[in-house]
Design a protein around this motif. Structure first.
Motif, PDB file in Angstrom:
ATOM      1  N   HIS A 192      -6.828   7.617  13.301  1.00  0.00           N
ATOM      2  CA  HIS A 192      -7.132   8.438  14.462  1.00  0.00           C
ATOM      3  C   HIS A 192      -6.172   9.616  14.561  1.00  0.00           C
ATOM      4  O   HIS A 192      -6.517  10.685  15.055  1.00  0.00           O
ATOM      5  CB  HIS A 192      -7.054   7.581  15.727  1.00  0.00           C
ATOM      6  CG  HIS A 192      -7.469   8.293  16.976  1.00  0.00           C
ATOM      7  ND1 HIS A 192      -8.693   8.906  17.105  1.00  0.00           N
ATOM      8  CD2 HIS A 192      -6.816   8.513  18.147  1.00  0.00           C
ATOM      9  CE1 HIS A 192      -8.785   9.456  18.308  1.00  0.00           C
ATOM     10  NE2 HIS A 192      -7.647   9.242  18.946  1.00  0.00           N
ATOM     11  N   ARG A 193      -4.944   9.409  14.037  1.00  0.00           N
ATOM     12  CA  ARG A 193      -3.931  10.458  14.030  1.00  0.00           C
ATOM     13  C   ARG A 193      -4.056  11.337  12.786  1.00  0.00           C
ATOM     14  O   ARG A 193      -3.279  12.253  12.581  1.00  0.00           O
ATOM     15  CB  ARG A 193      -2.557   9.786  14.053  1.00  0.00           C
ATOM     16  CG  ARG A 193      -1.525  10.475  14.902  1.00  0.00           C
ATOM     17  CD  ARG A 193      -0.254   9.654  15.032  1.00  0.00           C
ATOM     18  NE  ARG A 193       0.149   9.003  13.799  1.00  0.00           N
ATOM     19  CZ  ARG A 193       0.555   7.744  13.738  1.00  0.00           C
ATOM     20  NH1 ARG A 193       0.591   7.002  14.821  1.00  0.00           N
ATOM     21  NH2 ARG A 193       0.920   7.207  12.593  1.00  0.00           N
ATOM     22  N   ARG A 194      -5.019  11.019  11.933  1.00  0.00           N
ATOM     23  CA  ARG A 194      -5.281  11.731  10.683  1.00  0.00           C
ATOM     24  C   ARG A 194      -4.155  11.556   9.671  1.00  0.00           C
ATOM     25  O   ARG A 194      -3.876  12.442   8.868  1.00  0.00           O
ATOM     26  CB  ARG A 194      -5.538  13.228  10.939  1.00  0.00           C
ATOM     27  CG  ARG A 194      -6.762  13.520  11.773  1.00  0.00           C
ATOM     28  CD  ARG A 194      -8.062  13.107  11.089  1.00  0.00           C
ATOM     29  NE  ARG A 194      -8.332  13.902   9.912  1.00  0.00           N
ATOM     30  CZ  ARG A 194      -8.975  15.079   9.925  1.00  0.00           C
ATOM     31  NH1 ARG A 194      -9.400  15.574  11.081  1.00  0.00           N
ATOM     32  NH2 ARG A 194      -9.206  15.744   8.818  1.00  0.00           N
ATOM     33  N   ASP A 195      -3.492  10.374   9.691  1.00  0.00           N
ATOM     34  CA  ASP A 195      -2.493  10.080   8.670  1.00  0.00           C
ATOM     35  C   ASP A 195      -3.165   9.854   7.320  1.00  0.00           C
ATOM     36  O   ASP A 195      -2.533   9.988   6.277  1.00  0.00           O
ATOM     37  CB  ASP A 195      -1.691   8.827   9.042  1.00  0.00           C
ATOM     38  CG  ASP A 195      -0.827   9.037  10.282  1.00  0.00           C
ATOM     39  OD1 ASP A 195      -0.518  10.209  10.574  1.00  0.00           O
ATOM     40  OD2 ASP A 195      -0.480   8.055  10.938  1.00  0.00           O
ATOM     41  N   ALA A 196      -4.429   9.455   7.346  1.00  0.00           N
ATOM     42  CA  ALA A 196      -5.206   9.258   6.123  1.00  0.00           C
ATOM     43  C   ALA A 196      -6.659   9.598   6.420  1.00  0.00           C
ATOM     44  O   ALA A 196      -7.080   9.627   7.576  1.00  0.00           O
ATOM     45  CB  ALA A 196      -5.081   7.821   5.624  1.00  0.00           C
ATOM     46  N   ASP A 197      -7.419   9.866   5.344  1.00  0.00           N
ATOM     47  CA  ASP A 197      -8.835  10.188   5.509  1.00  0.00           C
ATOM     48  C   ASP A 197      -9.685   8.931   5.611  1.00  0.00           C
ATOM     49  O   ASP A 197     -10.657   8.878   6.355  1.00  0.00           O
ATOM     50  CB  ASP A 197      -9.322  11.053   4.336  1.00  0.00           C
ATOM     51  CG  ASP A 197      -8.526  12.339   4.212  1.00  0.00           C
ATOM     52  OD1 ASP A 197      -8.220  12.937   5.262  1.00  0.00           O
ATOM     53  OD2 ASP A 197      -8.210  12.749   3.087  1.00  0.00           O
TER      54      ASP A 197
ATOM     55  N   ILE B  64      -6.388  12.056  -5.540  1.00  0.00           N
ATOM     56  CA  ILE B  64      -6.283  10.909  -4.640  1.00  0.00           C
ATOM     57  C   ILE B  64      -4.815  10.707  -4.267  1.00  0.00           C
ATOM     58  O   ILE B  64      -3.953  10.602  -5.137  1.00  0.00           O
ATOM     59  CB  ILE B  64      -6.811   9.616  -5.294  1.00  0.00           C
ATOM     60  CG1 ILE B  64      -8.248   9.820  -5.806  1.00  0.00           C
ATOM     61  CG2 ILE B  64      -6.747   8.450  -4.303  1.00  0.00           C
ATOM     62  CD1 ILE B  64      -9.243  10.131  -4.722  1.00  0.00           C
ATOM     63  N   GLU B  65      -4.533  10.691  -2.987  1.00  0.00           N
ATOM     64  CA  GLU B  65      -3.195  10.359  -2.507  1.00  0.00           C
ATOM     65  C   GLU B  65      -3.265   8.941  -1.953  1.00  0.00           C
ATOM     66  O   GLU B  65      -3.912   8.685  -0.938  1.00  0.00           O
ATOM     67  CB  GLU B  65      -2.740  11.342  -1.429  1.00  0.00           C
ATOM     68  CG  GLU B  65      -1.318  11.098  -0.969  1.00  0.00           C
ATOM     69  CD  GLU B  65      -0.837  12.129   0.036  1.00  0.00           C
ATOM     70  OE1 GLU B  65       0.190  11.879   0.685  1.00  0.00           O
ATOM     71  OE2 GLU B  65      -1.489  13.186   0.170  1.00  0.00           O
ATOM     72  N   LEU B  66      -2.609   8.024  -2.644  1.00  0.00           N
ATOM     73  CA  LEU B  66      -2.689   6.604  -2.299  1.00  0.00           C
ATOM     74  C   LEU B  66      -1.478   6.201  -1.474  1.00  0.00           C
ATOM     75  O   LEU B  66      -0.334   6.367  -1.898  1.00  0.00           O
ATOM     76  CB  LEU B  66      -2.766   5.769  -3.575  1.00  0.00           C
ATOM     77  CG  LEU B  66      -3.136   4.290  -3.429  1.00  0.00           C
ATOM     78  CD1 LEU B  66      -4.512   4.127  -2.803  1.00  0.00           C
ATOM     79  CD2 LEU B  66      -3.094   3.616  -4.796  1.00  0.00           C
ATOM     80  N   VAL B  67      -1.732   5.674  -0.283  1.00  0.00           N
ATOM     81  CA  VAL B  67      -0.664   5.264   0.635  1.00  0.00           C
ATOM     82  C   VAL B  67      -0.760   3.760   0.822  1.00  0.00           C
ATOM     83  O   VAL B  67      -1.788   3.250   1.275  1.00  0.00           O
ATOM     84  CB  VAL B  67      -0.808   5.969   2.003  1.00  0.00           C
ATOM     85  CG1 VAL B  67       0.357   5.600   2.910  1.00  0.00           C
ATOM     86  CG2 VAL B  67      -0.898   7.474   1.822  1.00  0.00           C
ATOM     87  N   THR B  68       0.307   3.034   0.461  1.00  0.00           N
ATOM     88  CA  THR B  68       0.261   1.576   0.561  1.00  0.00           C
ATOM     89  C   THR B  68       1.064   1.030   1.736  1.00  0.00           C
ATOM     90  O   THR B  68       0.989  -0.157   2.026  1.00  0.00           O
ATOM     91  CB  THR B  68       0.768   0.926  -0.743  1.00  0.00           C
ATOM     92  OG1 THR B  68       2.080   1.418  -1.040  1.00  0.00           O
ATOM     93  CG2 THR B  68      -0.170   1.242  -1.894  1.00  0.00           C
ATOM     94  N   ASP B  69       1.818   1.879   2.406  1.00  0.00           N
ATOM     95  CA  ASP B  69       2.555   1.424   3.586  1.00  0.00           C
ATOM     96  C   ASP B  69       1.655   1.573   4.814  1.00  0.00           C
ATOM     97  O   ASP B  69       1.877   2.412   5.679  1.00  0.00           O
ATOM     98  CB  ASP B  69       3.836   2.237   3.761  1.00  0.00           C
ATOM     99  CG  ASP B  69       4.692   1.716   4.913  1.00  0.00           C
ATOM    100  OD1 ASP B  69       4.473   0.565   5.327  1.00  0.00           O
ATOM    101  OD2 ASP B  69       5.559   2.469   5.392  1.00  0.00           O
ATOM    102  N   ILE B  70       0.593   0.749   4.875  1.00  0.00           N
ATOM    103  CA  ILE B  70      -0.433   0.964   5.887  1.00  0.00           C
ATOM    104  C   ILE B  70      -0.009   0.545   7.287  1.00  0.00           C
ATOM    105  O   ILE B  70      -0.715   0.811   8.252  1.00  0.00           O
ATOM    106  CB  ILE B  70      -1.754   0.246   5.519  1.00  0.00           C
ATOM    107  CG1 ILE B  70      -1.544  -1.271   5.445  1.00  0.00           C
ATOM    108  CG2 ILE B  70      -2.313   0.762   4.232  1.00  0.00           C
ATOM    109  CD1 ILE B  70      -2.840  -2.041   5.306  1.00  0.00           C
ATOM    110  N   THR B  71       1.160  -0.084   7.427  1.00  0.00           N
ATOM    111  CA  THR B  71       1.597  -0.469   8.771  1.00  0.00           C
ATOM    112  C   THR B  71       1.858   0.754   9.644  1.00  0.00           C
ATOM    113  O   THR B  71       1.820   0.677  10.861  1.00  0.00           O
ATOM    114  CB  THR B  71       2.873  -1.321   8.712  1.00  0.00           C
ATOM    115  OG1 THR B  71       3.884  -0.590   7.992  1.00  0.00           O
ATOM    116  CG2 THR B  71       2.609  -2.637   8.014  1.00  0.00           C
ATOM    117  N   THR B  72       2.124   1.904   9.021  1.00  0.00           N
ATOM    118  CA  THR B  72       2.406   3.115   9.796  1.00  0.00           C
ATOM    119  C   THR B  72       1.243   4.101   9.777  1.00  0.00           C
ATOM    120  O   THR B  72       1.349   5.188  10.324  1.00  0.00           O
ATOM    121  CB  THR B  72       3.659   3.825   9.239  1.00  0.00           C
ATOM    122  OG1 THR B  72       3.421   4.201   7.870  1.00  0.00           O
ATOM    123  CG2 THR B  72       4.871   2.931   9.308  1.00  0.00           C
TER     124      THR B  72
END
Length: 313
Positions: free
Chosen positions: A154-159, A142-150
């Motif tokens: 749709h750009r596939r920055d996250a699944d 699991i790759e957890l990203v908490t800076d969700i403002t960026t």
């Protein structure tokens, strides 16, 4: 095994000699006959009838406009042209095996899933429950990203993402999971010392901790701005954890998620201030049927469901 660049070059060379519309099944038939030297041996390997196998060889020869075998009583012998194509056909076979292995890994619970969510949900809800999920799916990362403002799905920055703002566009599917409740909180010392007013909801003498200008669009920040009516807050921050720490230190009041504030032992001054937010599960549509993405999604749905009362406050 040759590296993928070598495979790519060999496949490209083979494709240049193949007519449009050729099929991999004919190439497999060619390789099997080349290796066994007989139709019967190749047919047994491919689990095909001899007549079907013979038709595939004839179709490939016709498409290539090349004789690939010399038919003899003892079996099939490669022609010079056929022998030249064996290595290229083997490169195709290797690429097909690699592709199949990759698809198999995709179908299994193997690989990485990138999850974007708010810091408070990550630290207060998801991370404490993650060890049990990891035990169940040890080959998932699991790759957890908490800076969700960026983050843009749709750009596939996250699944997939758990967020409090409903996406208005993009190739995503979404599901509402619950509500994140907010209240107004202080430390016990600040609560004991603050001047109260007979009129509930009057905060004229209170100090407030709020978000910085970059996060001024957040409902919590807008609520504080309305209450202050032009007064300056005592502190602005760019993170929820800093707001919690400042509130615990007794600097003033802060609008915080109920479950975060209660975990920190803060005192609720007002429990319903009208800034509750829906919680959405958002998945990149192309990945909605991926087993590993689905496993993480199911985990999140169950987690929010089990903590529904705690989250709403």
């Amino acid at each position: 095994m040759k590296n993928m660049n070598d495979l790519g070059k060999q496949i490209s060379g083979f494709e240049k000699q193949m007519p449009r519309g050729w099929v991999w099944d004919d190439s497999r038939a060619f390789l099997a006959v080349a290796r066994h030297g007989t139709l019967s041996g190749a047919a047994s390997e491919l689990n095909l009838g001899i007549a079907t196998l013979s038709r595939r060889i004839e179709r490939l020869e016709k498409a290539l406009k090349l004789p690939l075998f010399v038919r003899q009583q003892s079996g099939y012998q490669l022609t010079g042209e056929g022998a030249d194509l064996v290595e290229k056909a083997e490169a195709l076979e290797a690429a097909a095996v690699a592709f199949s292995s990759g698809a198999s890994a995709q179908a299994q619970m193997v690989g990485k899933v990138r999850l974007a969510t708010a810091e408070n949900l990550a630290t207060g809800l998801i991370l404490p429950a993650l060890p049990e999920f990891c035990k169940k799916h040890p080959d998932l990362t699991i790759e957890l990203v908490t800076d969700i403002t960026t983050i843009n799905l749709h750009r596939r920055d996250a699944d997939l993402a758990v967020r409090m703002v409903k996406p208005e566009r993009g190739n995503v599917t979404l599901r509402r999971l619950g509500v994140l409740g907010y209240g107004l909180y202080s430390s016990s010392d600040y609560a004991a010392q603050r001047e109260t007013d007979p009129n509930l909801g009057c905060y004229d003498t209170d100090a407030f901790i709020t978000w910085s200008e970059r996060q001024s669009h957040l409902p919590a920040a807008q609520w504080v701005e309305r209450i202050l009516q032009g007064r300056e807050p005592v502190l602005t921050t760019t993170s929820l954890s800093a707001q919690v720490a400042a509130t615990k230190a007794g600097l003033g009041l802060a609008v915080l998620p109920h479950f975060v504030a209660q975990n920190a032992g803060l005192i609720c001054v007002a429990s319903d201030i009208g800034v509750d937010q829906p919680i959405y599960l958002v998945i990149q549509s192309d990945l909605a049927q991926s087993r590993r993405t689905r496993a993480v999604a199911d985990f999140l749905v169950d987690l929010v469901s089990r903590n529904r009362t705690r989250l709403s406050g």
